[in-house]
Motif scaffolding. Structure first.
Motif, PDB file in Angstrom:
ATOM      1  N   ILE A 174    -105.911  37.272  -7.124  1.00 59.26           N
ATOM      2  CA  ILE A 174    -107.274  36.749  -7.132  1.00 59.26           C
ATOM      3  C   ILE A 174    -107.667  36.251  -5.747  1.00 59.26           C
ATOM      4  CG2 ILE A 174    -108.756  34.915  -8.062  1.00 59.26           C
ATOM      5  CD1 ILE A 174    -106.965  35.155 -10.660  1.00 59.26           C
ATOM      6  N   ALA A 175    -106.741  35.535  -5.095  1.00 64.78           N
ATOM      7  CA  ALA A 175    -107.042  34.986  -3.766  1.00 64.78           C
ATOM      8  C   ALA A 175    -107.299  36.093  -2.753  1.00 64.78           C
ATOM      9  CB  ALA A 175    -105.886  34.098  -3.304  1.00 64.78           C
ATOM     10  N   ARG A 176    -106.486  37.110  -2.764  1.00 63.90           N
ATOM     11  CA  ARG A 176    -106.672  38.210  -1.816  1.00 63.90           C
ATOM     12  C   ARG A 176    -107.963  38.969  -2.105  1.00 63.90           C
ATOM     13  NH1 ARG A 176    -100.298  40.190  -1.491  1.00 63.90           N
ATOM     14  NH2 ARG A 176     -99.792  38.970   0.392  1.00 63.90           N
ATOM     15  N   HIS A 177    -108.250  39.175  -3.380  1.00 64.07           N
ATOM     16  CA  HIS A 177    -109.476  39.876  -3.759  1.00 64.07           C
ATOM     17  C   HIS A 177    -110.702  39.091  -3.322  1.00 64.07           C
ATOM     18  CE1 HIS A 177    -112.620  41.571  -6.366  1.00 64.07           C
ATOM     19  NE2 HIS A 177    -111.844  42.644  -6.480  1.00 64.07           N
ATOM     20  N   ALA A 178    -110.660  37.771  -3.533  1.00 61.99           N
ATOM     21  CA  ALA A 178    -111.833  36.945  -3.239  1.00 61.99           C
ATOM     22  C   ALA A 178    -112.087  36.788  -1.745  1.00 61.99           C
ATOM     23  CB  ALA A 178    -111.655  35.569  -3.883  1.00 61.99           C
ATOM     24  N   GLU A 209    -111.946  23.735   4.894  1.00 61.51           N
ATOM     25  CA  GLU A 209    -112.579  23.820   6.218  1.00 61.51           C
ATOM     26  C   GLU A 209    -112.412  25.206   6.833  1.00 61.51           C
ATOM     27  OE1 GLU A 209    -110.838  20.766   8.566  1.00 61.51           O
ATOM     28  OE2 GLU A 209    -111.593  19.133   7.295  1.00 61.51           O
ATOM     29  N   HIS A 210    -111.330  25.884   6.463  1.00 60.99           N
ATOM     30  CA  HIS A 210    -111.010  27.168   7.097  1.00 60.99           C
ATOM     31  C   HIS A 210    -111.146  28.347   6.129  1.00 60.99           C
ATOM     32  CE1 HIS A 210    -109.588  25.325  10.830  1.00 60.99           C
ATOM     33  NE2 HIS A 210    -109.026  24.390  10.074  1.00 60.99           N
ATOM     34  N   ASP A 211    -111.867  28.151   5.031  1.00 66.44           N
ATOM     35  CA  ASP A 211    -112.096  29.233   4.055  1.00 66.44           C
ATOM     36  C   ASP A 211    -110.777  29.828   3.558  1.00 66.44           C
ATOM     37  OD1 ASP A 211    -114.930  29.047   4.135  1.00 66.44           O
ATOM     38  OD2 ASP A 211    -114.933  30.157   6.028  1.00 66.44           O
ATOM     39  N   ILE A 212    -109.839  28.956   3.301  1.00 64.97           N
ATOM     40  CA  ILE A 212    -108.542  29.329   2.740  1.00 64.97           C
ATOM     41  C   ILE A 212    -108.467  28.736   1.335  1.00 64.97           C
ATOM     42  CG2 ILE A 212    -106.042  29.017   2.948  1.00 64.97           C
ATOM     43  CD1 ILE A 212    -106.504  28.719   6.002  1.00 64.97           C
ATOM     44  N   LEU A 213    -108.016  29.512   0.365  1.00 63.87           N
ATOM     45  CA  LEU A 213    -107.906  28.984  -0.990  1.00 63.87           C
ATOM     46  C   LEU A 213    -106.659  28.119  -1.130  1.00 63.87           C
ATOM     47  CD1 LEU A 213    -109.001  31.995  -3.225  1.00 63.87           C
ATOM     48  CD2 LEU A 213    -110.387  30.175  -2.231  1.00 63.87           C
ATOM     49  N   PHE A 214    -106.811  27.029  -1.845  1.00 64.82           N
ATOM     50  CA  PHE A 214    -105.712  26.102  -2.122  1.00 64.82           C
ATOM     51  C   PHE A 214    -105.251  26.348  -3.550  1.00 64.82           C
ATOM     52  CE2 PHE A 214    -104.012  22.040  -3.612  1.00 64.82           C
ATOM     53  CZ  PHE A 214    -103.146  21.701  -2.587  1.00 64.82           C
ATOM     54  N   ILE A 215    -104.010  26.843  -3.701  1.00 59.04           N
ATOM     55  CA  ILE A 215    -103.446  27.137  -5.019  1.00 59.04           C
ATOM     56  C   ILE A 215    -102.392  26.088  -5.355  1.00 59.04           C
ATOM     57  CG2 ILE A 215    -102.243  28.820  -6.466  1.00 59.04           C
ATOM     58  CD1 ILE A 215    -103.167  31.003  -4.531  1.00 59.04           C
ATOM     59  N   ASP A 229    -108.463  25.196  -5.775  1.00 59.18           N
ATOM     60  CA  ASP A 229    -109.339  26.334  -6.077  1.00 59.18           C
ATOM     61  C   ASP A 229    -108.791  27.126  -7.255  1.00 59.18           C
ATOM     62  OD1 ASP A 229    -111.274  26.168  -3.784  1.00 59.18           O
ATOM     63  OD2 ASP A 229    -109.408  26.351  -2.654  1.00 59.18           O
ATOM     64  N   LEU A 230    -107.456  27.254  -7.304  1.00 60.83           N
ATOM     65  CA  LEU A 230    -106.762  27.923  -8.398  1.00 60.83           C
ATOM     66  C   LEU A 230    -105.562  27.078  -8.789  1.00 60.83           C
ATOM     67  CD1 LEU A 230    -106.696  31.532  -6.891  1.00 60.83           C
ATOM     68  CD2 LEU A 230    -108.065  30.845  -8.878  1.00 60.83           C
ATOM     69  N   GLU A 260    -116.434  31.646  -9.736  1.00 59.83           N
ATOM     70  CA  GLU A 260    -116.777  32.795  -8.899  1.00 59.83           C
ATOM     71  C   GLU A 260    -115.545  33.574  -8.445  1.00 59.83           C
ATOM     72  OE1 GLU A 260    -116.871  29.166  -6.062  1.00 59.83           O
ATOM     73  OE2 GLU A 260    -117.326  29.631  -8.171  1.00 59.83           O
ATOM     74  N   LEU A 261    -114.397  32.897  -8.388  1.00 63.46           N
ATOM     75  CA  LEU A 261    -113.175  33.579  -7.972  1.00 63.46           C
ATOM     76  C   LEU A 261    -112.682  34.543  -9.054  1.00 63.46           C
ATOM     77  CD1 LEU A 261    -111.208  30.599  -6.359  1.00 63.46           C
ATOM     78  CD2 LEU A 261    -112.602  32.325  -5.200  1.00 63.46           C
ATOM     79  N   LEU A 262    -112.593  34.054 -10.295  1.00 60.93           N
ATOM     80  CA  LEU A 262    -112.111  34.921 -11.367  1.00 60.93           C
ATOM     81  C   LEU A 262    -113.162  35.921 -11.817  1.00 60.93           C
ATOM     82  CD1 LEU A 262    -110.199  32.189 -11.679  1.00 60.93           C
ATOM     83  CD2 LEU A 262    -109.409  33.499 -13.647  1.00 60.93           C
ATOM     84  N   ASP A 263    -114.440  35.525 -11.786  1.00 61.28           N
ATOM     85  CA  ASP A 263    -115.498  36.462 -12.165  1.00 61.28           C
ATOM     86  C   ASP A 263    -115.682  37.549 -11.118  1.00 61.28           C
ATOM     87  OD1 ASP A 263    -115.984  35.161 -14.532  1.00 61.28           O
ATOM     88  OD2 ASP A 263    -117.797  34.129 -13.832  1.00 61.28           O
ATOM     89  N   GLY A 264    -115.214  37.287  -9.891  1.00 61.74           N
ATOM     90  CA  GLY A 264    -115.361  38.279  -8.828  1.00 61.74           C
ATOM     91  C   GLY A 264    -114.418  39.456  -8.944  1.00 61.74           C
TER      92      GLY A 264
END
Length: 443
Positions: free
Chosen positions: A134-138, A249-255, A280-281, A302-306
């Motif tokens: 999901i993170a890579r796709h988003a 701040e850096h548009d990185i997802l926090f899992i 985020d996840l 928006e992450l999973l729906d994307g």
């Protein structure tokens, strides 16, 4: 009903367990190991009854799975009712309400009040692997950052994120690429000790991500808020919130990998709740369904729906029987305040282990939160040399005395205490008596 009492009818393991272990050796691959070859025929709350009539105190909960206790009547009833209705259709073929209801509950319970979506799977490793997808796709980025001492699973991708070589990674490579590892904020073993860790870890780690990967190439940072297999490592206060803010701040997802720490185990519904961290996840499994196989990825809508239709799922993911068990488990946790019970258990464990540390210099540190407590064993408190052999000896001595215990840690020298959250104080105290007796006999 099993009496909540330790009973030793035979030596551990008993003759029937020995016979079954011989059958296991002849039929099961040797790669599937057994820490304590005692074969269980019945269990309830804090007691496991084996085929020889022994009753063992359970300080492992199947590795933090039976948080609501084995044989929980609410879970048993829900499972029985669902089995009578139907056992499987595959949610991707013909759906059912239980899957939807579990996802609704996860949206309510997981950190943050934003709109969320979930997808259900079978195991923690599957949940982590799908969180990475999901993170890579988003983000359209490839890099995934994990930490020293991490454990994320045994699939090829999750093995690459898992830090420990033996037994998890040895000779199983090559592993998936674009996975990077940085130091963990490990107060006990940070150079200079806990104070230096609190001051230095965040800057050092984010500098390493910048240098090794680059923020523009990093899709996600994945971390266990309390590391599990790595040794119940709790980062210093403030570290997780700062890391989550830096990621945003850096548009990185926090899992947040809460496979082991979730569902009241840490004294909150989720370990992230302690400092108000909103991932985020978030990945969950283990304690979610009272022993039935279920896992989930929950995150921003928006992450999973994307993800394109059909991009997530699996034949058994969100099995209806497991969903029924999960709903009953979550209801039980809420009704009986198992998060509060975990905090009370933690206080009892910490107090007793701290008292033991005053007598036994081999206990270098007692740490953890809620009913997720560990003792790190060392040969010398000054050098902090890991005492893996002692940990193994104490573990064996506990087993012989009818106490199911677990070790962990990248260095093999940490005892982890994971009793069911329904264990009685009396049984918890007796288990600690056994542990202290085994410890004293082993040093």
């Amino acid at each position: 009903m099993i009496e909540q009492k330790r009973i030793l009818s035979t030596p551990i393991p008993g003759p029937r367990s020995v016979e079954l272990q011989q059958r296991k050796t002849a039929a099961v691959g040797a790669g599937v190991s057994t820490g304590l070859p005692v074969y269980v025929e019945q269990a309830r709350d804090g007691i496991l009854r084996d085929v020889d009539g022994n009753q063992l105190i359970d300080f492992g909960s199947g590795i933090a799975v039976t948080n609501v206790g084995n044989g929980n009547p609410a879970v048993v009833k829900a499972v029985q009712q669902q089995v009578e209705r139907f056992t499987h259709t595959c949610f991707m073929v013909t759906p059912y309400e239980g899957y939807v209801a579990v996802c609704e509950r996860l949206a309510e319970l997981t950190p943050g009040d934003h709109e969320k979506r979930s997808a259900l799977f079978n195991s923690g490793a599957e949940a982590v692997e799908n969180a990475v997808k999901i993170a890579r796709h988003a983000t359209g980025k490839d890099g995934i950052v994990a930490f020293d001492h991490a454990y994320h699973g045994r699939t090829n991708l999750t093995m690459a994120m898992t830090a420990k070589n033996m037994p998890y990674k040895h000779r199983f490579g090559p592993f998936a690429g674009e996975l990077y590892r940085v130091p963990m904020a490990y107060p006990y073993r940070w150079p200079g000790g806990p104070e230096h860790c609190e001051k230095e870890a965040f800057s050092y780690i984010t500098d390493q991500i910048h240098a090794q990967v680059g923020e523009e190439s990093t899709a996600a940072v994945i971390i266990e808020p309390i590391q599990g297999e790595g040794g119940f490592i709790v980062p210093p206060k403030g570290f997780l919130p700062r890391l989550a803010d830096w990621c945003r701040e850096h548009d990185i997802l926090f899992i947040a990998d809460e496979v082991q720490s979730g569902f009241c185990r840490s004294g909150d519904w989720f370990a992230c709740d302690d400092e108000g961290v909103v991932p985020d996840l978030i990945t969950t499994a283990k304690g979610i369904a009272g022993g039935m196989p279920l896992a989930a990825v929950t995150g921003r809508a928006e992450l999973l729906d994307g993800v394109h239709p059909g991009g997530l799922g699996g034949t058994y993911g969100g099995n209806p029987v497991a969903c029924a068990a999960a709903l009953a488990s979550m209801d039980f946790m809420a009704e009986h305040d198992l998060a509060g019970r975990a905090r009370a258990i933690g206080e009892r464990l910490t107090g007793r282990l701290t008292s033991m540390a005053e007598r036994f210099p081999q206990i270098g540190e007692v740490r953890g939160r809620g009913a997720m407590i560990a003792a790190e064993l060392v040969t010398d408190r000054e050098t902090k040399e890991p005492a893996a052999a002692l940990a193994g000896a104490v573990n064996k001595a506990c087993h012989e005395r009818g106490l199911v215990t677990l070790t962990c840690g990248t260095l093999g020298n940490v005892f982890r205490f994971l009793p069911p959250l329904t264990i009685t104080d009396e049984l918890l105290d007796e288990g600690l008596d056994v542990f202290e007796e085994a410890f004293a006999a082993s040093v």
